[in-house]
Scaffold this motif. Structure first.
Motif, short mmCIF file in Angstrom:
data_model
loop_
_atom_site.label_atom_id
_atom_site.label_comp_id
_atom_site.label_asym_id
_atom_site.label_seq_id
_atom_site.Cartn_x
_atom_site.Cartn_y
_atom_site.Cartn_z
N ASP A 53 -27.31 43.99 22.41
CA ASP A 53 -26.12 44.55 21.80
C ASP A 53 -24.91 44.57 22.72
N LEU A 54 -25.05 44.12 23.96
CA LEU A 54 -23.92 44.10 24.88
C LEU A 54 -23.01 42.92 24.58
N LEU A 55 -21.70 43.15 24.65
CA LEU A 55 -20.71 42.08 24.45
C LEU A 55 -20.00 41.83 25.77
N PRO A 56 -20.30 40.76 26.47
CA PRO A 56 -19.67 40.50 27.77
C PRO A 56 -18.34 39.75 27.61
N LEU A 57 -17.26 40.41 27.97
CA LEU A 57 -15.93 39.79 28.00
C LEU A 57 -15.31 40.08 29.36
N TRP A 58 -16.05 39.76 30.40
CA TRP A 58 -15.59 40.13 31.73
C TRP A 58 -15.32 38.91 32.61
N VAL A 59 -16.34 38.37 33.28
CA VAL A 59 -16.13 37.28 34.25
C VAL A 59 -15.22 36.20 33.66
N ALA A 60 -14.31 35.67 34.49
CA ALA A 60 -13.28 34.75 34.00
C ALA A 60 -13.78 33.32 33.90
N ASP A 61 -14.80 33.13 33.06
CA ASP A 61 -15.13 31.80 32.58
C ASP A 61 -15.21 31.88 31.05
N MET A 62 -15.35 30.74 30.40
CA MET A 62 -15.22 30.70 28.95
C MET A 62 -16.57 30.69 28.24
N ASP A 63 -16.59 31.23 27.05
CA ASP A 63 -17.76 31.13 26.20
C ASP A 63 -17.59 29.98 25.21
N ARG A 369 -20.76 52.01 28.47
CA ARG A 369 -21.94 52.71 27.98
C ARG A 369 -21.83 53.10 26.51
N GLN A 370 -20.63 53.42 26.05
CA GLN A 370 -20.48 53.86 24.67
C GLN A 370 -20.10 52.71 23.74
N ALA A 371 -19.11 51.91 24.17
CA ALA A 371 -18.70 50.79 23.31
C ALA A 371 -19.64 49.60 23.44
N LYS A 372 -20.41 49.55 24.54
CA LYS A 372 -21.31 48.43 24.80
C LYS A 372 -20.53 47.12 24.95
N VAL A 373 -19.34 47.23 25.52
CA VAL A 373 -18.51 46.07 25.81
C VAL A 373 -18.34 45.99 27.32
N VAL A 374 -18.56 44.82 27.88
CA VAL A 374 -18.48 44.64 29.33
C VAL A 374 -17.13 44.01 29.66
N LEU A 375 -16.26 44.81 30.28
CA LEU A 375 -14.96 44.35 30.77
C LEU A 375 -14.92 44.54 32.29
N ASN A 376 -13.90 43.97 32.91
CA ASN A 376 -13.70 44.20 34.35
C ASN A 376 -12.89 45.48 34.54
N ALA A 377 -13.40 46.37 35.40
CA ALA A 377 -12.69 47.61 35.70
C ALA A 377 -11.39 47.30 36.44
N GLY A 378 -10.29 47.89 35.96
CA GLY A 378 -9.00 47.60 36.56
C GLY A 378 -8.88 48.04 38.00
N LEU A 404 -13.25 44.73 20.08
CA LEU A 404 -12.16 45.68 19.85
C LEU A 404 -12.57 46.77 18.88
N GLU A 405 -13.36 46.42 17.86
CA GLU A 405 -13.87 47.43 16.93
C GLU A 405 -14.73 48.45 17.67
N ARG A 406 -15.58 47.98 18.54
CA ARG A 406 -16.45 48.89 19.30
C ARG A 406 -15.62 49.80 20.22
N ILE A 407 -14.63 49.22 20.87
CA ILE A 407 -13.78 50.01 21.76
C ILE A 407 -13.04 51.08 20.96
N LYS A 408 -12.52 50.70 19.79
CA LYS A 408 -11.82 51.67 18.94
C LYS A 408 -12.74 52.82 18.57
N ASN A 409 -13.95 52.51 18.16
CA ASN A 409 -14.88 53.56 17.76
C ASN A 409 -15.25 54.46 18.93
N ALA A 410 -15.44 53.89 20.11
CA ALA A 410 -15.80 54.68 21.27
C ALA A 410 -14.64 55.59 21.69
#
Length: 416
Positions: A53-63, A369-378, A404-410
């Motif tokens: 269920d994790l969505l990785p949108l972090w490391v700067a390479d492409m999917d 942990r809540q949105a289950k989205v993996v981003l890079n910490a600023g 974005l939906e997950r982040i909004k809900n979290a």
């Protein structure tokens, strides 16, 4: 018809003969799991997390898959069967690389100025050791790519921070702050163009002013232009060597096909060092450290990319720009509290969550942990990024929308 053997024709001719289709469906689902991708398979190692269920949108390479011509070049070379020492690739290699920069960036320098190396980060570390002494000062402009910080600290040089200014219109360089912080110990400025993570594509007048300050104080500029090919409508990347005629004597430009063609796992970069003295000094450092020849698969991939993949890149840029704009529309409609300047270049969104009262570890905890989205910490880009997260939008649009939906809900649950 019997297909020619790789040993009988060059890789460029082979690719042309196969008529590899450059078109791509960037919306198509594409899984990188199980490919030893740090972005997808390294989540447990880095964050201690597993799960589908994790969505990785972090490391700067492409999917997305790399261009078909790049895949074809690697496959054909692999089929040849022998993987011995590399040689005999000049002058064809430099012809292809220099033609790319002449065509895409109007950069014309002696082909001898192009040095093939492994990664840009490795190159910057070597340059710090080559052109400075322990205790010298190196300037970086935060928030900025974390390896810049580490390269200075790990080589026992002193970091000087020249933070970017955040304005209502976006980020700008702070020339007054830079001028006040320069002293005789400042030897290098590591520059990011286009800028990671804030997405600026610098204007010629901005670069000219930076170069004037640095040249007046004999500060060498190392310009990391890894994202130079990822630039959106209304913007134009200016190679730092084109800023002034004299820039070729006091600027080194670091380039790579990694970001452009999604091939960061194939370690290859092209460092442009027109100044002969600086170039020879860097080559001596390469020799001392035992760097020899490029990896054979990286070599043929780079030649195929720069020689044949321009149509693929042009399609990619249209898709990425639409992703960038989709994020802007979604945030304006659903989460207007999140600050977002549409990037002028790169495929990275720099998102400001300060309106939610979240920063640092608490912000990371909410998104991860809540949105289950993996981003890079600023915060890893500098203290200026403490309320930010970096989102990589080089992926199918449906994946961005889910994130974005997950982040909004979290965030909604958090503020409730």
């Amino acid at each position: 018809m019997i297909e020619p053997h790789f040993g009988e024709i060059g890789i460029a001719e082979y690719i042309a003969n196969r008529r590899v289709d450059a078109s791509m469906d960037f919306d198509a689902p594409y899984s990188r799991k199980g490919s030893y991708s740090i972005k997808h398979d390294g989540l447990e190692e880095i964050f201690g997390l597993t799960g589908e269920d994790l969505l990785p949108l972090w490391v700067a390479d492409m999917d997305f898959p790399s261009p078909p011509v790049v895949q074809a070049a690697i496959i054909k070379r692999a089929e040849q069967g022998a993987y011995g020492y590399v040689g005999g690739y000049q002058p064809q290699y430099k012809d292809i690389v220099s033609a790319w920069f002449a065509g895409r960036q109007d950069l014309h320098v002696d082909k001898r100025a192009f040095l093939v190396s492994d990664t840009i980060v490795a190159g910057i570390n070597r340059m710090i050791r080559t052109f400075t002494q322990e205790g010298d000062k190196v300037i970086i402009q935060t928030p900025v790519y974390p390896p810049f910080h580490r390269a200075v600290i790990n080589n026992n040089r002193e970091l000087v921070y020249n933070p970017l200014k955040k304005t209502a219109a976006g980020y700008e360089m702070d020339y007054d702050d830079l001028s006040t912080k320069i002293d005789d110990k400042c030897k290098l400025l590591i520059f990011c163009s286009p800028h990671n993570p804030v997405g600026r594509v610098w204007r010629i007048e901005e670069l000219e002013r930076l170069w004037e300050i640095c040249s007046r104080h004999n500060i060498l500029i190392i310009s990391d232009e890894a994202h130079a090919d990822i630039v959106y409508s209304g913007n134009k990347h200016i190679n730092f060597l084109n800023v002034a005629a004299q820039a070729k004597e006091s600027v080194i430009v670091c380039t790579s096909p990694h970001k452009t063609f999604n091939m960061a796992g194939l370690h290859i970069s092209n460092l442009i060092i027109p100044n002969e003295y600086l170039r020879h000094a860097y080559v001596r450092m390469l020799t001392r450290e035992g760097y020899a020849r490029p990896n054979i698969f990286a070599l043929v991939a780079c030649m195929a990319a720069y020689g044949q993949a321009a149509p693929w890149l042009d399609e990619l840029l249209v898709y990425l720009e639409a992703n960038r704009d989709f994020i802007a529309r979604y945030l304006a409609r659903e989460m207007p509290q999140i600050g977002y300047y549409k990037p002028e270049g790169t495929f990275l969104a720099w998102l400001d969550f300060s309106a939610f009262g979240l920063a640092g570890d608490k912000l990371q905890e909410c998104i991860l942990r809540q949105a289950k989205v993996v981003l890079n910490a600023g915060a890893m880009f500098g203290v200026e990024g403490n309320t930010f997260m970096r989102l990589n939008f080089a992926c199918p649009r449906a994946q961005i929308e889910r994130a974005l939906e997950r982040i909004k809900n979290a965030l909604y649950c958090k503020v409730q």
